[in-house]
Design an enzyme around this catalytic site. Structure first.
Site, PDB file in Angstrom:
ATOM      1  N   ASN A 273      44.886  41.652  26.097  1.00 21.73           N
ATOM      2  CA  ASN A 273      45.645  40.228  26.444  1.00 21.73           C
ATOM      3  C   ASN A 273      44.860  39.213  25.761  1.00 21.73           C
ATOM      4  O   ASN A 273      44.003  38.705  26.202  1.00 21.73           O
ATOM      5  CB  ASN A 273      45.402  40.111  27.940  1.00 21.73           C
ATOM      6  CG  ASN A 273      46.156  38.780  28.562  1.00 21.73           C
ATOM      7  OD1 ASN A 273      46.623  38.218  27.615  1.00 21.73           O
ATOM      8  ND2 ASN A 273      45.999  38.629  29.638  1.00 21.73           N
TER       9      ASN A 273
ATOM     10  N   LYS B  95      45.794  36.106  25.640  1.00 18.93           N
ATOM     11  CA  LYS B  95      45.794  35.089  26.202  1.00 18.93           C
ATOM     12  C   LYS B  95      46.338  33.799  25.100  1.00 18.93           C
ATOM     13  O   LYS B  95      46.715  34.028  24.243  1.00 18.93           O
ATOM     14  CB  LYS B  95      44.675  34.734  26.899  1.00 18.93           C
ATOM     15  CG  LYS B  95      44.301  35.824  28.101  1.00 18.93           C
ATOM     16  CD  LYS B  95      43.201  35.523  29.052  1.00 18.93           C
ATOM     17  CE  LYS B  95      43.133  36.515  29.989  1.00 18.93           C
ATOM     18  NZ  LYS B  95      42.183  36.374  30.892  1.00 18.93           N
TER      19      LYS B  95
ATOM     20  N   HIS C  44      50.405  37.848  35.821  1.00 22.78           N
ATOM     21  CA  HIS C  44      48.928  37.582  35.604  1.00 22.78           C
ATOM     22  C   HIS C  44      48.346  36.746  36.270  1.00 22.78           C
ATOM     23  O   HIS C  44      49.195  35.658  36.594  1.00 22.78           O
ATOM     24  CB  HIS C  44      48.557  37.276  33.968  1.00 22.78           C
ATOM     25  CG  HIS C  44      47.139  37.533  33.679  1.00 22.78           C
ATOM     26  ND1 HIS C  44      46.302  36.517  34.001  1.00 22.78           N
ATOM     27  CD2 HIS C  44      46.359  38.312  33.195  1.00 22.78           C
ATOM     28  CE1 HIS C  44      44.979  36.858  33.507  1.00 22.78           C
ATOM     29  NE2 HIS C  44      45.089  37.845  32.977  1.00 22.78           N
TER      30      HIS C  44
ATOM     31  N   GLU D 103      46.432  34.186  36.073  1.00 25.28           N
ATOM     32  CA  GLU D 103      46.508  32.876  35.348  1.00 25.28           C
ATOM     33  C   GLU D 103      47.992  32.318  35.475  1.00 25.28           C
ATOM     34  O   GLU D 103      48.107  31.188  35.716  1.00 25.28           O
ATOM     35  CB  GLU D 103      46.147  32.788  34.112  1.00 25.28           C
ATOM     36  CG  GLU D 103      44.604  33.092  34.071  1.00 25.28           C
ATOM     37  CD  GLU D 103      44.344  34.104  32.926  1.00 25.28           C
ATOM     38  OE1 GLU D 103      44.597  33.881  31.710  1.00 25.28           O
ATOM     39  OE2 GLU D 103      42.910  34.256  32.879  1.00 25.28           O
TER      40      GLU D 103
ATOM     41  N   GLU E 156      43.517  43.367  38.771  1.00 26.72           N
ATOM     42  CA  GLU E 156      42.697  42.505  38.120  1.00 26.72           C
ATOM     43  C   GLU E 156      42.078  41.664  39.225  1.00 26.72           C
ATOM     44  O   GLU E 156      42.960  40.602  39.457  1.00 26.72           O
ATOM     45  CB  GLU E 156      43.331  41.640  36.896  1.00 26.72           C
ATOM     46  CG  GLU E 156      43.834  42.657  35.921  1.00 26.72           C
ATOM     47  CD  GLU E 156      44.007  41.549  34.743  1.00 26.72           C
ATOM     48  OE1 GLU E 156      43.552  42.041  33.555  1.00 26.72           O
ATOM     49  OE2 GLU E 156      44.439  40.608  34.690  1.00 26.72           O
TER      50      GLU E 156
ATOM     51  N   GLY F  47      37.205  36.778  33.352  1.00 26.50           N
ATOM     52  CA  GLY F  47      36.600  35.793  32.454  1.00 26.50           C
ATOM     53  C   GLY F  47      35.181  35.310  32.976  1.00 26.50           C
ATOM     54  O   GLY F  47      34.735  34.231  32.672  1.00 26.50           O
TER      55      GLY F  47
ATOM     56  N   SER G 294      36.622  41.385  32.892  1.00 27.14           N
ATOM     57  CA  SER G 294      35.352  41.568  32.339  1.00 27.14           C
ATOM     58  C   SER G 294      34.957  43.009  32.008  1.00 27.14           C
ATOM     59  O   SER G 294      33.900  43.451  32.131  1.00 27.14           O
ATOM     60  CB  SER G 294      34.231  40.865  33.098  1.00 27.14           C
ATOM     61  OG  SER G 294      34.395  39.484  33.370  1.00 27.14           O
TER      62      SER G 294
HETATM   63  P1  13P Z   1      38.452  39.403  30.796  1.00 24.58           P
HETATM   64  O1  13P Z   1      38.353  40.766  30.116  1.00 24.58           O
HETATM   65  O2  13P Z   1      38.184  38.158  29.906  1.00 24.58           O
HETATM   66  O3  13P Z   1      37.674  39.105  32.112  1.00 24.58           O
HETATM   67  O4  13P Z   1      40.196  39.009  31.110  1.00 24.58           O
HETATM   68  C1  13P Z   1      40.801  39.952  31.664  1.00 24.58           C
HETATM   69  C2  13P Z   1      42.094  39.683  32.013  1.00 24.58           C
HETATM   70  O5  13P Z   1      42.490  38.708  32.592  1.00 24.58           O
HETATM   71  C3  13P Z   1      42.990  40.576  31.270  1.00 24.58           C
HETATM   72  O6  13P Z   1      44.308  40.138  31.328  1.00 24.58           O
END
Ligand code: 13P
Length: 256
Positions: A11, A13, A97, A99, A169, A175, A215
């Site tokens: 992803n 982003k 997601h 976010e 997640e 992150g 992560s």
């Molecule tokens: P990170 O791997 O940067 O923690 O992000 C995970 C994520 O949100 C994947 O959709």
């Protein structure tokens, strides 16, 4: 235990211009063009999907989007429809997601509409669920995630659930560099699978693939992917560099 093909998805982003995206997908392609034993999926921003698609031609690497609207067309300024994604031959679309839930107000009901629309357009949804730190600390995490699974996937048939991927997640692990321990992740993945059995059938529960995200990186992937109910990873930060992403796919391959 039923065989489930592992799936590693990146992803990206809101990262990568078109030229940066092509550079990254070309580097991944260079290493993984012939990868048949793990499903590899790249999810660039909308603006780079067509260019990434072109750079992946002739490989087994799939690609998808990070979001979409549920309607097929109309007055929805700034939105992208499932059919537009199919027009780019996308295979997957990430939905719900954290976010999107946190910054754009997406609810389970919206995620459910989107998942149904994606499946109707023959896109495979990657439906994200996960609890916040506060919910985990108050001991509500299982209930919260079970409710998300139920509401986000309500009304989806067994046949469609088998095409759906669920990404667990934990919000506190995204992150942040903090990862769920293999035991914490396995516990939740097993609960999610049980929820699918309740919602639909044991057959669908055995078939649905559940990815871990938060992560995940080469240094912690092996122990997560060794858990019986963890079928892959949804990777953020570590998918933005070819070397770490390729390494994650190789780790998944070794655990097939
Ligand atoms: P990170 O791997 O940067 O923690 O992000 C995970 C994520 O949100 C994947 O959709």
């Amino acid at each position: 235990m039923k065989f489930r093909k592992r799936i590693i998805a990146g992803n990206w982003k809101m990262n990568k211009t078109v030229s940066e995206a092509v550079e990254l997908s070309a580097a991944i392609r260079h290493e993984l063009a012939e990868c048949n034993d793990v499903d590899v999926v790249l999810c660039p921003p909308f603006t780079a999907i067509a260019a990434v698609a072109e750079s992946l031609e002739g490989t087994t690497i799939s690609y998808g989007a990070q979001n979409m609207h549920w309607e097929s067309s109309g007055a929805f300024t700034g939105e992208i429809s499932p059919f537009m994604l199919r027009g780019l031959y996308c295979h997957y679309v990430i939905l719900g997601h954290s976010e999107r839930r946190t910054y754009f107000g997406e609810t389970d009901e919206i995620v459910n509409r989107k998942a149904q629309a994606a499946l109707a357009a023959t896109l495979r949804p990657i439906v994200c669920v996960g609890e916040t730190l506060e919910q985990r600390e108050s001991g509500d995490h299982i209930g919260v995630v079970s409710a998300q699974v139920h509401a986000s996937l309500a009304g989806i048939s067994g046949a469609d659930l088998k095409k759906t991927v669920i990404a667990y997640e934990p919000v506190w692990a995204i992150g942040t560099g903090l990862t769920a321990s293999p035991e914490q992740a396995q516990e939740m993945h097993a609960c999610i699978r049980k929820e699918i059995a309740v919602l639909c059938s044991q057959e669908a529960a055995d078939a649905v693939r559940i990815q871990y995200g938060g992560s995940m990186k080469p240094s912690n992937a092996a122990e997560l992917l060794e858990q019986p109910d963890i079928d892959g990873g949804l990777i953020g930060g570590a998918s933005l560099e070819a070397r770490s992403f390729v390494e994650l796919v190789k780790i998944a391959r070794e655990r097939n």
